[in-house]
Design an enzyme around this catalytic site. Structure first.
Site, short mmCIF file in Angstrom:
data_model
loop_
_atom_site.label_atom_id
_atom_site.label_comp_id
_atom_site.label_asym_id
_atom_site.label_seq_id
_atom_site.Cartn_x
_atom_site.Cartn_y
_atom_site.Cartn_z
N TRP A 1 0.81 -1.22 0.00
CA TRP A 1 0.00 0.00 0.00
C TRP A 1 0.85 1.27 0.00
O TRP A 1 1.84 1.37 0.73
CB TRP A 1 -0.87 0.01 1.25
CG TRP A 1 -1.54 1.32 1.52
CD1 TRP A 1 -1.02 2.38 2.25
CD2 TRP A 1 -2.83 1.74 1.10
NE1 TRP A 1 -1.92 3.41 2.27
CE2 TRP A 1 -3.05 3.05 1.58
CE3 TRP A 1 -3.84 1.12 0.33
CZ2 TRP A 1 -4.22 3.75 1.34
CZ3 TRP A 1 -5.01 1.84 0.09
CH2 TRP A 1 -5.18 3.14 0.60
N MET A 2 0.40 2.29 -0.75
CA MET A 2 1.00 3.63 -0.70
C MET A 2 -0.13 4.64 -0.63
O MET A 2 -1.18 4.44 -1.25
CB MET A 2 1.83 3.87 -1.96
CG MET A 2 2.30 5.32 -2.13
SD MET A 2 3.43 5.53 -3.52
CE MET A 2 2.35 5.22 -4.91
N ASN A 3 0.06 5.73 0.14
CA ASN A 3 -0.86 6.86 -0.01
C ASN A 3 -0.11 8.17 -0.15
O ASN A 3 0.75 8.26 -1.05
CB ASN A 3 -2.01 6.85 1.02
CG ASN A 3 -1.66 6.81 2.48
OD1 ASN A 3 -1.06 5.86 2.95
ND2 ASN A 3 -2.06 7.81 3.24
N ASP A 4 -0.37 9.18 0.64
CA ASP A 4 0.07 10.55 0.37
C ASP A 4 1.57 10.68 0.00
O ASP A 4 2.42 10.08 0.66
CB ASP A 4 -0.12 11.45 1.60
CG ASP A 4 -1.41 11.22 2.32
OD1 ASP A 4 -2.26 10.46 1.86
OD2 ASP A 4 -1.57 11.83 3.40
N THR B 1 1.63 12.14 7.48
CA THR B 1 2.07 13.07 6.43
C THR B 1 2.81 14.30 6.96
O THR B 1 2.49 14.83 8.02
CB THR B 1 0.84 13.44 5.57
OG1 THR B 1 0.61 12.34 4.72
CG2 THR B 1 1.04 14.68 4.75
N ASP C 1 -0.83 16.98 9.52
CA ASP C 1 -0.28 17.31 8.20
C ASP C 1 0.32 18.73 8.13
O ASP C 1 -0.19 19.60 7.40
CB ASP C 1 -1.32 17.10 7.09
CG ASP C 1 -2.03 15.76 7.20
OD1 ASP C 1 -1.41 14.80 7.70
OD2 ASP C 1 -3.22 15.67 6.81
N GLN D 1 3.62 7.79 2.16
CA GLN D 1 2.97 6.97 3.17
C GLN D 1 2.94 5.53 2.65
O GLN D 1 2.48 5.27 1.53
CB GLN D 1 1.53 7.48 3.40
CG GLN D 1 1.48 8.90 3.93
CD GLN D 1 1.69 8.96 5.44
OE1 GLN D 1 0.83 8.61 6.20
NE2 GLN D 1 2.88 9.40 5.84
N1 DQQ Z 1 -3.14 10.40 5.23
C1 DQQ Z 1 -4.14 11.41 5.38
C2 DQQ Z 1 -3.48 12.42 6.23
C3 DQQ Z 1 -2.71 11.60 7.19
C4 DQQ Z 1 -2.23 10.47 6.35
C5 DQQ Z 1 -4.60 11.93 4.06
C6 DQQ Z 1 -2.20 9.16 7.06
O1 DQQ Z 1 -4.36 13.30 6.88
O2 DQQ Z 1 -1.63 12.30 7.77
O3 DQQ Z 1 -4.73 10.93 3.10
O4 DQQ Z 1 -1.76 8.13 6.21
#
Ligand code: DQQ
Length: 538
Positions: A19-22, A82, A146, A38
């Site tokens: 998994w990947m996010n921000d 983040t 964030d 992330q």
């Molecule tokens: N992802 C959210 C942020 C948080 C992070 C936004 C956690 O608010 O810091 O996608 O993975």
């Protein structure tokens, strides 16, 4: 699983698995672009959040590096969330991020590179007195996250950052001031607030030049500068921005147009795009935007394929001097280094026509297309039908006088799977002729359990302008830019037969009245070189 493997992109940034996010803390240091993100080390769903890290010379070819930060302290053991980088005038790098603590409180933490002389910035040190900010009175323990890149305060001796939160359902941005990045003071009031928008995640706040095409350092302000404020709305998972003016003395940002305030007006992208972040690239003097392209299929499918999410192609951001009311986003010029084998084609598209274009690698393309209403059609634009809205008007099969027309990508030969990207001209509620820019994903896949939506919005078109689309096609991602980047739609789609060499491109005009002169140029896109970290270096 073999059936799903081709979904991996060829020139978008992705980790090798999971998994990947921000995107986090992008920066340029000693010849290398750094991207952190992330990441879940353990699976293809969100959790155990760690900072992944990769570097690139050109924002296109990447080298994966060891994790920059893992959740190993009481203040971030539930996740290294983040954050953003600030490069100080003396060259030091300050990385502020949100830690989710052992008792699930969101706090802000500081980290910095162990060795600034290392161009790869492999080792990161978490500050010994973390956390450096905790939720202030009145702010929920789960509504404080964030931190942005810092900018200089008006007297130039302190730095400011903003952090998103909410009070009831009003989204707010708290501002902190610091001299040294170790101690912080909460300033009175909010930089901005908008009722009804809910929790503001991943705020971004940066200056933009009204007259120059270069980007600005985050601390720039004064004559000829506006400030962009962007918030990621937790409630609807879209990134919204607005243009406005920043008064550093009052510590207030005011939108140019209150009706298009941040969170209720313009979006960066009308498709799948979230938690984005810009940075100032001091190397090429430009502001670059990264965004997270989420999955739109069932979680079980992500687990099956072993990965989830992609980062967008980085985009340069400038002010649109022609409209004065929006930014322009455009893929960084480096992506053009992947182009080869171009072909060009012009055609007059009569009402109801679909014209195949012969491409031999339809899943990796850069497409530029331009459309002009034929003269005799142009004269009847005032007779356009009334009312249109991409998401609710039925997609590319719904025919009107003056639309839809555009391109079809990731289509199979029999048009069982296809994704039309198109314009539709219609009169608005006050009788004014307006142009809509849409991406129709209703037939993008025959697979069940994937979102099938029509995306889009109105796009400003000035007198005498042709209608233009640029689309970057990469297996399961299409990033489409209208009118030079006034509106953008990112599609995350899951074709099952329109894959690899079988993917086709068409021009189409499904209007009943309009004849359209179309010209299209298509490049084949090579794959980017995205390499694992050499094990002998560990
Ligand atoms: N992802 C959210 C942020 C948080 C992070 C936004 C956690 O608010 O810091 O996608 O993975």
């Amino acid at each position: 699983n073999v059936m799903l493997s081709w979904q991996r992109t060829a020139y978008h940034f992705q980790p090798e698995k999971n998994w990947m996010n921000d995107p986090n803390g992008p920066l340029f240091h000693k010849g290398w672009y750094h991207l952190f993100y992330q990441y879940n080390q353990e699976s293809a769903v969100w959790g155990n959040i760690t900072w992944g890290h990769a570097v690139s010379r050109d924002l296109i070819h990447w080298l994966h590096l060891p994790y920059a930060m893992v959740p190993d302290q009481w203040y971030d053991v539930n996740g290294v969330w983040t954050g953003s980088a600030t490069i100080l005038p003396d060259g030091r790098i300050m990385m502020l991020y949100t830690g989710d603590t052992h008792d699930v409180v969101q706090v802000q933490c500081l980290a910095y590179p162990a060795d600034l002389s290392d161009p790869l910035l492999l080792k990161w040190v978490k500050y010994q007195n973390n956390p450096v900010m905790v939720p202030p009175p009145g702010i929920g323990h789960k509504d404080f996250r964030d931190p942005t890149t810092a900018w200089l305060s008006p007297d130039g001796d302190k730095w400011r950052i903003t952090i998103g939160s909410k009070i009831n359902t009003t989204g707010i941005s708290l501002v902190y001031e610091t001299a040294d990045f170790f101690k912080y003071e909460l300033l009175d009031g909010y930089l901005h607030e908008v009722p009804g928008t809910g929790m503001w995640e991943c705020i971004d706040f940066y200056p933009i030049s009204l007259t120059e095409s270069n980007g600005l350092d985050t601390s720039a302000n004064g004559q000829g500068i506006k400030h962009v404020m962007k918030v990621s709305l937790d409630d609807d998972k879209n990134d919204y921005y607005a243009l406005g003016t920043y008064d550093p003395v009052k510590n207030k940002w005011t939108p140019d147009d209150p009706e298009l305030d941040v969170g209720i007006g313009l979006r960066y992208d009308y498709g799948k795009y979230y938690a984005s972040k810009t940075f100032y690239d001091q190397n090429k003097k430009r502001r670059i935007l990264w965004g997270w392209i989420r999955e739109t299929d069932a979680e079980a499918l992500d687990i099956l394929k072993g990965w989830a999410s992609v980062q967008s192609i980085p985009r340069t951001v400038v002010f649109d001097q022609k409209t004065g009311s929006n930014i322009l986003q455009w893929p960084v010029e480096e992506v053009e280094s992947l182009r080869s084998d171009s072909l060009e084609f012009n055609a007059k598209l009569e009402p109801g026509s679909v014209v195949p274009i012969e491409v031999d690698s339809g899943s990796q393309l850069d497409i530029v297309a331009s459309f002009e209403l034929d003269k005799e059609t142009f004269e009847v634009t005032t007779e356009a039908d009334i009312g249109y809205d991409c998401p609710t008007s039925g997609g590319a099969v719904n025919r009107g006088m003056l639309g839809p027309f555009g391109i079809v990508v990731l289509a199979d030969e029999n048009l069982l799977e296809l994704t039309p990207i198109y314009f539709y001209i219609a009169k608005g509620p006050h009788g004014k002729v307006e142009t809509h820019f849409c991406a129709d994903e209703l037939r993008s896949s025959v697979a069940p359990d994937v979102d099938k939506i029509v995306y889009g919005s109105k796009v400003p078109v000035l007198d005498g302008e042709n209608l233009t689309i640029r689309s970057l096609v990469d297996h399961s991602i299409v990033e489409s830019f209208a009118q030079g980047g006034r509106r953008v739609i990112t599609s995350r789609i899951y074709p099952t037969t329109a894959i690899g060499g079988a993917a086709r491109v068409f021009l189409f005009n499904n209007a009943t009245r309009a004849s359209v002169n179309a010209s299209i140029k298509i490049w084949k896109m090579s794959s980017a070189n995205i390499r694992p970290f050499p094990l002998d270096q560990l």
